[in-house]
Design a protein around this motif. Structure first.
Motif, PDB file in Angstrom:
ATOM      1  N   SER A   1     -70.021  19.203   7.617  1.00  0.00           N
ATOM      2  CA  SER A   1     -68.774  18.457   7.503  1.00  0.00           C
ATOM      3  C   SER A   1     -67.649  19.250   8.146  1.00  0.00           C
ATOM      4  O   SER A   1     -67.738  20.472   8.311  1.00  0.00           O
ATOM      5  CB  SER A   1     -68.445  18.209   6.021  1.00  0.00           C
ATOM      6  N   HIS A   2     -66.551  18.561   8.479  1.00  0.00           N
ATOM      7  CA  HIS A   2     -65.347  19.239   8.944  1.00  0.00           C
ATOM      8  C   HIS A   2     -64.584  19.871   7.779  1.00  0.00           C
ATOM      9  O   HIS A   2     -63.694  20.690   8.004  1.00  0.00           O
ATOM     10  CB  HIS A   2     -64.433  18.258   9.683  1.00  0.00           C
ATOM     11  N   THR A   3     -64.922  19.493   6.560  1.00  0.00           N
ATOM     12  CA  THR A   3     -64.296  20.064   5.368  1.00  0.00           C
ATOM     13  C   THR A   3     -65.338  20.885   4.626  1.00  0.00           C
ATOM     14  O   THR A   3     -66.418  20.386   4.297  1.00  0.00           O
ATOM     15  CB  THR A   3     -63.753  18.948   4.447  1.00  0.00           C
ATOM     16  N   ASN A   4     -65.022  22.153   4.348  1.00  0.00           N
ATOM     17  CA  ASN A   4     -66.008  23.012   3.703  1.00  0.00           C
ATOM     18  C   ASN A   4     -66.025  22.789   2.188  1.00  0.00           C
ATOM     19  O   ASN A   4     -65.174  22.061   1.646  1.00  0.00           O
ATOM     20  CB  ASN A   4     -65.769  24.483   4.079  1.00  0.00           C
ATOM     21  N   PRO A   5     -66.981  23.368   1.470  1.00  0.00           N
ATOM     22  CA  PRO A   5     -67.069  23.133   0.022  1.00  0.00           C
ATOM     23  C   PRO A   5     -65.838  23.570  -0.763  1.00  0.00           C
ATOM     24  O   PRO A   5     -65.647  23.134  -1.899  1.00  0.00           O
ATOM     25  CB  PRO A   5     -68.302  23.961  -0.381  1.00  0.00           C
ATOM     26  N   ASP A   6     -64.995  24.430  -0.179  1.00  0.00           N
ATOM     27  CA  ASP A   6     -63.762  24.838  -0.849  1.00  0.00           C
ATOM     28  C   ASP A   6     -62.613  23.868  -0.600  1.00  0.00           C
ATOM     29  O   ASP A   6     -61.502  24.080  -1.098  1.00  0.00           O
ATOM     30  CB  ASP A   6     -63.350  26.234  -0.368  1.00  0.00           C
ATOM     31  N   GLY A   7     -62.880  22.813   0.192  1.00  0.00           N
ATOM     32  CA  GLY A   7     -61.851  21.817   0.467  1.00  0.00           C
ATOM     33  C   GLY A   7     -60.994  22.105   1.680  1.00  0.00           C
ATOM     34  O   GLY A   7     -60.031  21.391   1.950  1.00  0.00           O
ATOM     35  N   TRP A   8     -61.345  23.152   2.462  1.00  0.00           N
ATOM     36  CA  TRP A   8     -60.572  23.471   3.660  1.00  0.00           C
ATOM     37  C   TRP A   8     -60.956  22.527   4.788  1.00  0.00           C
ATOM     38  O   TRP A   8     -62.108  22.434   5.165  1.00  0.00           O
ATOM     39  CB  TRP A   8     -60.821  24.912   4.091  1.00  0.00           C
ATOM     40  N   SER A   9     -59.949  21.842   5.341  1.00  0.00           N
ATOM     41  CA  SER A   9     -60.178  20.935   6.460  1.00  0.00           C
ATOM     42  C   SER A   9     -60.212  21.721   7.763  1.00  0.00           C
ATOM     43  O   SER A   9     -59.945  22.929   7.797  1.00  0.00           O
ATOM     44  CB  SER A   9     -59.069  19.885   6.523  1.00  0.00           C
ATOM     45  N   ALA A  10     -60.509  21.012   8.854  1.00  0.00           N
ATOM     46  CA  ALA A  10     -60.556  21.669  10.157  1.00  0.00           C
ATOM     47  C   ALA A  10     -59.220  22.306  10.517  1.00  0.00           C
ATOM     48  O   ALA A  10     -59.169  23.435  11.029  1.00  0.00           O
ATOM     49  CB  ALA A  10     -60.970  20.661  11.231  1.00  0.00           C
ATOM     50  N   SER A  11     -58.111  21.633  10.243  1.00  0.00           N
ATOM     51  CA  SER A  11     -56.805  22.193  10.584  1.00  0.00           C
ATOM     52  C   SER A  11     -56.501  23.436   9.749  1.00  0.00           C
ATOM     53  O   SER A  11     -55.872  24.385  10.226  1.00  0.00           O
ATOM     54  CB  SER A  11     -55.703  21.146  10.386  1.00  0.00           C
ATOM     55  N   GLN A  12     -56.966  23.465   8.502  1.00  0.00           N
ATOM     56  CA  GLN A  12     -56.714  24.618   7.638  1.00  0.00           C
ATOM     57  C   GLN A  12     -57.601  25.816   7.983  1.00  0.00           C
ATOM     58  O   GLN A  12     -57.322  26.936   7.560  1.00  0.00           O
ATOM     59  CB  GLN A  12     -56.920  24.216   6.179  1.00  0.00           C
ATOM     60  N   ARG A  13     -58.657  25.569   8.756  1.00  0.00           N
ATOM     61  CA  ARG A  13     -59.540  26.664   9.167  1.00  0.00           C
ATOM     62  C   ARG A  13     -59.156  27.254  10.521  1.00  0.00           C
ATOM     63  O   ARG A  13     -59.822  28.148  11.021  1.00  0.00           O
ATOM     64  CB  ARG A  13     -60.998  26.167   9.213  1.00  0.00           C
ATOM     65  N   LEU A  14     -58.084  26.756  11.123  1.00  0.00           N
ATOM     66  CA  LEU A  14     -57.625  27.327  12.391  1.00  0.00           C
ATOM     67  C   LEU A  14     -57.227  28.789  12.182  1.00  0.00           C
ATOM     68  O   LEU A  14     -56.818  29.174  11.086  1.00  0.00           O
ATOM     69  CB  LEU A  14     -56.425  26.548  12.923  1.00  0.00           C
ATOM     70  N   PRO A  15     -57.350  29.618  13.218  1.00  0.00           N
ATOM     71  CA  PRO A  15     -56.913  31.011  13.080  1.00  0.00           C
ATOM     72  C   PRO A  15     -55.452  31.084  12.645  1.00  0.00           C
ATOM     73  O   PRO A  15     -54.637  30.238  13.005  1.00  0.00           O
ATOM     74  CB  PRO A  15     -57.091  31.575  14.496  1.00  0.00           C
ATOM     75  N   ARG A  16     -55.144  32.108  11.855  1.00  0.00           N
ATOM     76  CA  ARG A  16     -53.785  32.270  11.351  1.00  0.00           C
ATOM     77  C   ARG A  16     -52.787  32.331  12.517  1.00  0.00           C
ATOM     78  O   ARG A  16     -52.983  33.056  13.478  1.00  0.00           O
ATOM     79  CB  ARG A  16     -53.697  33.548  10.521  1.00  0.00           C
ATOM     80  N   GLY A  17     -51.734  31.530  12.398  1.00  0.00           N
ATOM     81  CA  GLY A  17     -50.705  31.491  13.429  1.00  0.00           C
ATOM     82  C   GLY A  17     -50.875  30.346  14.413  1.00  0.00           C
ATOM     83  O   GLY A  17     -49.905  29.897  15.005  1.00  0.00           O
ATOM     84  N   TYR A  18     -52.092  29.854  14.574  1.00  0.00           N
ATOM     85  CA  TYR A  18     -52.328  28.808  15.570  1.00  0.00           C
ATOM     86  C   TYR A  18     -51.778  27.459  15.128  1.00  0.00           C
ATOM     87  O   TYR A  18     -51.370  26.646  15.954  1.00  0.00           O
ATOM     88  CB  TYR A  18     -53.821  28.691  15.869  1.00  0.00           C
ATOM     89  N   ALA A  19     -51.791  27.182  13.833  1.00  0.00           N
ATOM     90  CA  ALA A  19     -51.323  25.881  13.365  1.00  0.00           C
ATOM     91  C   ALA A  19     -49.874  25.638  13.754  1.00  0.00           C
ATOM     92  O   ALA A  19     -49.466  24.491  13.949  1.00  0.00           O
ATOM     93  CB  ALA A  19     -51.490  25.778  11.849  1.00  0.00           C
ATOM     94  N   GLN A  20     -49.106  26.704  13.864  1.00  0.00           N
ATOM     95  CA  GLN A  20     -47.684  26.548  14.182  1.00  0.00           C
ATOM     96  C   GLN A  20     -47.418  26.398  15.686  1.00  0.00           C
ATOM     97  O   GLN A  20     -46.329  25.984  16.065  1.00  0.00           O
ATOM     98  CB  GLN A  20     -46.894  27.747  13.641  1.00  0.00           C
ATOM     99  N   VAL A  21     -48.371  26.771  16.534  1.00  0.00           N
ATOM    100  CA  VAL A  21     -48.103  26.743  17.973  1.00  0.00           C
ATOM    101  C   VAL A  21     -48.945  25.728  18.740  1.00  0.00           C
ATOM    102  O   VAL A  21     -48.580  25.336  19.850  1.00  0.00           O
ATOM    103  CB  VAL A  21     -48.303  28.140  18.610  1.00  0.00           C
ATOM    104  N   LEU A  22     -50.051  25.289  18.171  1.00  0.00           N
ATOM    105  CA  LEU A  22     -50.875  24.302  18.868  1.00  0.00           C
ATOM    106  C   LEU A  22     -50.152  22.960  18.931  1.00  0.00           C
ATOM    107  O   LEU A  22     -49.650  22.463  17.924  1.00  0.00           O
ATOM    108  CB  LEU A  22     -52.212  24.115  18.149  1.00  0.00           C
ATOM    109  N   LYS A  23     -50.130  22.371  20.098  1.00  0.00           N
ATOM    110  CA  LYS A  23     -49.550  21.041  20.230  1.00  0.00           C
ATOM    111  C   LYS A  23     -50.499  19.984  19.677  1.00  0.00           C
ATOM    112  O   LYS A  23     -50.072  18.961  19.145  1.00  0.00           O
ATOM    113  CB  LYS A  23     -49.224  20.757  21.699  1.00  0.00           C
TER     114      LYS A  23
END
Length: 219
Positions: free
Chosen positions: A124-146
């Motif tokens: 799945s794109h969501t792991n058993p801990d409930g982390w979605s694909a966007s939450q698994r992005l490397p730290r810092g990338y969520a703020q700069v990826l378009k």
């Protein structure tokens, strides 16, 4: 109900036509290998619904994703990962699309998710801990990826000793699926990280796509 069934059948036919078209583009040696792989294990080669998100943002700092330690017997196939990136760019070149640059941090996140899927037995794109694909992005990338996206794939009974064969099988399956194909051929994406994990003959693959501002790559 009949309409829904007819739609599903039509989608299956379209998928098969796309698969045939993508296989026909491959070099002869790889083409033969793909047909053998499909004959032996097509029912075990599955892409999951693709994931896409534009400009993911997190208003509050998020804790690091806690991945379990690597399980014994799980390792990563660097040659397959490189070949998947090459085939992705070949598909884009044939359509006059800009190539994707390999990206180390995205590749690390892709490897972690593929290994996690094997270790904890989910797909799945969501792991058993409930982390979605966007939450698994490397730290810092969520703020700069378009924008970002993810494809995942699973295969059973795979020959892991032929990198080109396995990479071609992964790519042919993904290119035959409209959502995964859309990610692979999106002209806005600039970078791709690939992670392929194996345990025995069980394989999990993750592709993480990103549109990074020019000249920016975080580590």
């Amino acid at each position: 109900m009949t309409g829904a069934v007819d739609f599903q059948r039509s989608q299956a036919v379209i998928g098969k036509m796309n698969l045939l078209r993508e296989i026909s583009r491959l070099p002869t040696a790889i083409k033969l290998a793909v047909w053998v792989a499909i004959a032996l294990s097509a029912s075990s080669c599955l892409p999951e619904a693709s994931w896409r998100q534009a400009a993911p943002m997190y208003p509050q700092p998020r804790p690091p994703v806690a991945y379990p330690p690597p399980s014994p017997g799980i390792h990563f196939l660097a040659e397959v990962e490189g070949e998947v990136l090459r085939l992705a760019n070949e598909a884009r070149r044939q359509r006059a699309l800009p190539p994707l640059a390999g990206e180390q941090a995205l590749a690390g996140a892709a490897r972690r998710h593929s290994g996690d899927m094997l270790a904890r037995g989910f797909f799945s794109h969501t792991n058993p801990d409930g982390w979605s694909a966007s939450q698994r992005l490397p730290r810092g990338y969520a703020q700069v990826l378009k924008q970002s996206g993810e494809n995942i794939w699973m295969g059973s009974g795979q020959n892991t000793y032929d990198p080109r064969h396995l990479a071609a099988t992964i790519m042919a399956t993904l290119m035959a699926s409209p959502g995964h194909r859309q990610n692979l051929l999106d002209p806005q994406y600039t970078h791709l990280g690939v992670g392929v994990a194996v345990r025995g003959q069980e394989v999990r693959a993750t592709q993480i796509f990103g549109q990074l501002p020019a000249g920016l790559a975080l580590r």
